[in-house]
Scaffold this motif. Structure first.
Motif, PDB file in Angstrom:
ATOM      1  N   ARG A 132      -9.343   2.476   6.579  1.00 11.04           N
ATOM      2  CA  ARG A 132      -8.616   2.402   7.686  1.00 11.04           C
ATOM      3  C   ARG A 132      -8.600   3.193   9.111  1.00 11.04           C
ATOM      4  O   ARG A 132      -8.890   3.171  10.178  1.00 11.04           O
ATOM      5  CB  ARG A 132      -7.081   1.640   7.762  1.00 11.04           C
ATOM      6  CG  ARG A 132      -6.966   0.494   6.685  1.00 11.04           C
ATOM      7  CD  ARG A 132      -7.071  -1.015   7.190  1.00 11.04           C
ATOM      8  NE  ARG A 132      -8.477  -1.261   7.180  1.00 11.04           N
ATOM      9  CZ  ARG A 132      -8.808  -1.429   6.500  1.00 11.04           C
ATOM     10  NH1 ARG A 132      -8.478  -1.634   4.874  1.00 11.04           N
ATOM     11  NH2 ARG A 132     -10.504  -1.961   6.349  1.00 11.04           N
TER      12      ARG A 132
ATOM     13  N   ASN B 250      -0.866  -2.466   8.302  1.00 11.82           N
ATOM     14  CA  ASN B 250       0.138  -2.651   7.655  1.00 11.82           C
ATOM     15  C   ASN B 250      -0.464  -3.468   6.189  1.00 11.82           C
ATOM     16  O   ASN B 250      -1.722  -4.568   6.898  1.00 11.82           O
ATOM     17  CB  ASN B 250       1.329  -3.622   8.433  1.00 11.82           C
ATOM     18  CG  ASN B 250       2.893  -4.500   6.797  1.00 11.82           C
ATOM     19  OD1 ASN B 250       1.617  -5.558   6.835  1.00 11.82           O
ATOM     20  ND2 ASN B 250       3.304  -3.686   7.460  1.00 11.82           N
ATOM     21  N   THR B 251       0.339  -3.457   5.119  1.00 14.57           N
ATOM     22  CA  THR B 251      -0.440  -4.108   4.186  1.00 14.57           C
ATOM     23  C   THR B 251       0.647  -4.680   2.973  1.00 14.57           C
ATOM     24  O   THR B 251       1.109  -3.465   3.018  1.00 14.57           O
ATOM     25  CB  THR B 251      -2.491  -4.566   3.455  1.00 14.57           C
ATOM     26  OG1 THR B 251      -2.490  -4.710   2.157  1.00 14.57           O
ATOM     27  CG2 THR B 251      -1.959  -2.228   2.226  1.00 14.57           C
ATOM     28  N   ASP B 252       0.547  -6.388   2.428  1.00 13.36           N
ATOM     29  CA  ASP B 252       0.750  -6.692   1.351  1.00 13.36           C
ATOM     30  C   ASP B 252       0.534  -5.396   0.098  1.00 13.36           C
ATOM     31  O   ASP B 252      -0.875  -5.582  -0.425  1.00 13.36           O
ATOM     32  CB  ASP B 252       0.585  -7.576   0.887  1.00 13.36           C
ATOM     33  CG  ASP B 252       1.320  -8.422  -0.348  1.00 13.36           C
ATOM     34  OD1 ASP B 252       2.532  -7.672  -1.433  1.00 13.36           O
ATOM     35  OD2 ASP B 252       1.627  -8.914   0.264  1.00 13.36           O
TER      36      ASP B 252
ATOM     37  N   TRP C 277      -7.958   2.546   0.748  1.00 11.26           N
ATOM     38  CA  TRP C 277      -7.469   1.496   1.624  1.00 11.26           C
ATOM     39  C   TRP C 277      -6.684   2.180   2.694  1.00 11.26           C
ATOM     40  O   TRP C 277      -7.666   1.851   4.558  1.00 11.26           O
ATOM     41  CB  TRP C 277      -6.326   0.331   0.827  1.00 11.26           C
ATOM     42  CG  TRP C 277      -5.500  -0.389   2.509  1.00 11.26           C
ATOM     43  CD1 TRP C 277      -5.888  -1.956   2.823  1.00 11.26           C
ATOM     44  CD2 TRP C 277      -4.815  -0.594   3.526  1.00 11.26           C
ATOM     45  NE1 TRP C 277      -5.153  -2.350   3.812  1.00 11.26           N
ATOM     46  CE2 TRP C 277      -4.579  -1.260   3.703  1.00 11.26           C
ATOM     47  CE3 TRP C 277      -3.560   1.014   3.909  1.00 11.26           C
ATOM     48  CZ2 TRP C 277      -3.856  -1.534   5.392  1.00 11.26           C
ATOM     49  CZ3 TRP C 277      -2.874   0.470   4.754  1.00 11.26           C
ATOM     50  CH2 TRP C 277      -2.689  -0.366   5.557  1.00 11.26           C
TER      51      TRP C 277
ATOM     52  N   GLU D  59       5.518  -3.601   0.927  1.00  7.85           N
ATOM     53  CA  GLU D  59       4.297  -2.577   1.695  1.00  7.85           C
ATOM     54  C   GLU D  59       3.802  -1.915   2.068  1.00  7.85           C
ATOM     55  O   GLU D  59       4.571  -0.540   1.550  1.00  7.85           O
ATOM     56  CB  GLU D  59       4.858  -3.519   2.791  1.00  7.85           C
ATOM     57  CG  GLU D  59       5.212  -4.996   3.433  1.00  7.85           C
ATOM     58  CD  GLU D  59       5.772  -4.969   4.348  1.00  7.85           C
ATOM     59  OE1 GLU D  59       6.768  -4.305   5.062  1.00  7.85           O
ATOM     60  OE2 GLU D  59       5.478  -5.815   5.047  1.00  7.85           O
TER      61      GLU D  59
END
Length: 449
Positions: free
Chosen positions: A74, A49-51, A70, A34
């Motif tokens: 954000r 949060n991201t995988d 990413w 993560e």
């Protein structure tokens, strides 16, 4: 984290923290599964949060790039929400907006839309980036045997109030100018020996500064004679009041093909305000002299000069276009550390510069000019850009080579930087010369001044 904070800096005129407030904090944590980061603005914390598997990285560098993109996306969305401000280049940071476009070729069928959707670049700027890439077709040649040459003459008649370059006023260093010329000629001689030893084929030559034409005709004759390789050869003449007929004759005799005659504005009042000692009439006289001798001519204009409104810039651009120079470069005002206007805490972030630059894009495209290189700077007004435009058949190769970092550039002169480009290995090595003129003379000649 060296690059991500640039997103916040782009919003800095709109994000104000009180003296008692908590600093704007970003923290990023990741493991094999993560990626988490949070933004703390005062007492408010926002989590993302991201995988990490979603990035489908092919290698470590690709993972790094996708992770950074990413986080920046954000963070941009967060800053956009709290300010209500849309930046023209969205979360696209860095000097070269074209880099993302080139990197996306083969991965996206519509790269322009990719810039709009994934980087929040406004349509007009995404279109501008695409036009630059289109114009550069045929000019991007990664030849390891070719080398351009840059020579720096960081001397000016006076210091402009917006300037942050490390350049010296002529009257303050006049006594050591002959030694600087001697050191520069030795540096150029060493550069030419390196070219011969490494088998480099001479490419484009560019003499910049400062204002190279601050030197007298005899010194310029010696310098340009050493650099006449028979190809594209530019001299940044800059100040119209330094462009005498004897200097232009020297340039023509020694193979110079292009000169920059830079008014910056067509307002005498603004010229006084920014510390330039020439008039608009001086510019027209210098332009006519250069044109009569057959040089390609570049004109520089600056959008956002202090005291100017849209109609002032519009008048300057229209008058420049009437002259039909082969190249026309539009800069957005950028106030960096060391500039007088920066020390005076001058800010130009009210949307007026964007109106000026929007007008320049539409006007120059309609007049038959094509954008062929572009770059951005920190603290640039309204988060905009600097763009070089060209009439068909008059593109300046050096500007593309240097900005797109496709060609080795060997440099001479105080503050100059040599860039060895190893395209096959995907790396660049840099070698810098001493920035101060006196230190440069000492190191080059090996003797006290």
């Amino acid at each position: 984290m060296n690059d991500v904070p640039e997103v916040i800096r782009a919003f800095s005129p709109y994000i104000v923290v009180s003296d008692e407030g908590t600093p704007f904090i970003i923290k990023v944590v990741s493991d094999e599964r993560e990626l988490d980061f949070f933004v703390k603005d005062g007492e408010t914390e926002t989590y993302f949060n991201t995988d990490i598997k979603a990035f489908a990285a092919r290698d470590g560098e690709d993972l790094k790039r996708k992770t950074k993109a990413w986080v920046k996306e954000r963070l941009y969305s967060y800053c956009n929400k709290i300010t209500g401000v849309n930046l023209p280049y969205g979360c696209l940071t860095g000097v070269r907006p074209t880099a993302v476009y080139y990197r996306s070729i083969g991965s996206y069928s519509n790269i322009k839309q990719h810039l709009i959707n994934d980087y929040f670049v406004e349509e007009k700027r995404a279109d501008l980036i695409e036009r630059v890439v289109e114009t550069q077709k045929g000019y991007i040649v990664r030849d390891p045997h070719r080398a351009d040459v840059f020579v720096n003459i960081p001397i000016c008649p006076t210091r402009c109030s917006y300037c942050s370059f490390i350049s010296a006023e002529l009257n303050r260093i006049r006594k050591i100018v002959p030694k600087y010329v001697t050191a520069l000629l030795k540096d150029i001689s060493d550069l030419k020996k390196e070219m011969a030893e490494k088998g480099y084929i001479p490419g484009a030559v560019y003499i910049g500064g400062g204002t190279p034409t601050s030197l007298d005709a005899e010194a310029l004759d010696r310098i340009t004679d050493e650099l006449n390789f028979g190809g594209e050869f530019t001299v940044e003449a800059g100040r119209p009041d330094t462009m005498t007929e004897d200097k232009l004759e020297v340039f023509r005799r020694n193979g110079v093909t292009r000169v920059s005659v830079n008014p910056q504005t067509f307002s005498d009042e603004t010229l006084v305000r920014i510390g330039r000692k020439h008039t608009v009439a001086d510019f027209y006289a210098a332009f006519d002299r250069a044109k009569s001798l057959g040089f390609d001519i570049n004109i520089d204009l600056i959008a956002g000069l202090p005291g100017e409104v849209f109609d002032d810039f519009k008048n300057s651009l229209n008058r420049a276009v009437e002259l039909r120079p082969q190249n026309l470069t539009v800069h957005s005002l950028s106030l960096k550390r060391g500039a007088v206007l920066k020390e005076q805490n001058v800010r130009v972030m009210d949307g007026s510069v964007k109106e000026m630059c929007d007008y320049s894009i539409d006007t120059l495209l309609s007049a038959g000019y094509s954008p062929y290189y572009m770059y951005r700077q920190k603290n640039i007004a309204d988060g905009l850009e600097n763009v070089g435009y060209s009439l068909p058949g008059h593109i300046n190769r050096y500007n593309i080579d240097y900005m797109e970092e496709t060609t080795t550039v060997l440099s001479a002169g105080a503050g100059s930087v040599t860039k060895y480009v190893y395209s096959a290995e995907g790396r660049i090595e840099r070698k810098s010369k001493a920035k101060g003129i006196e230190e440069y003379i000492r190191r080059t000649l090996g003797e006290p001044i």
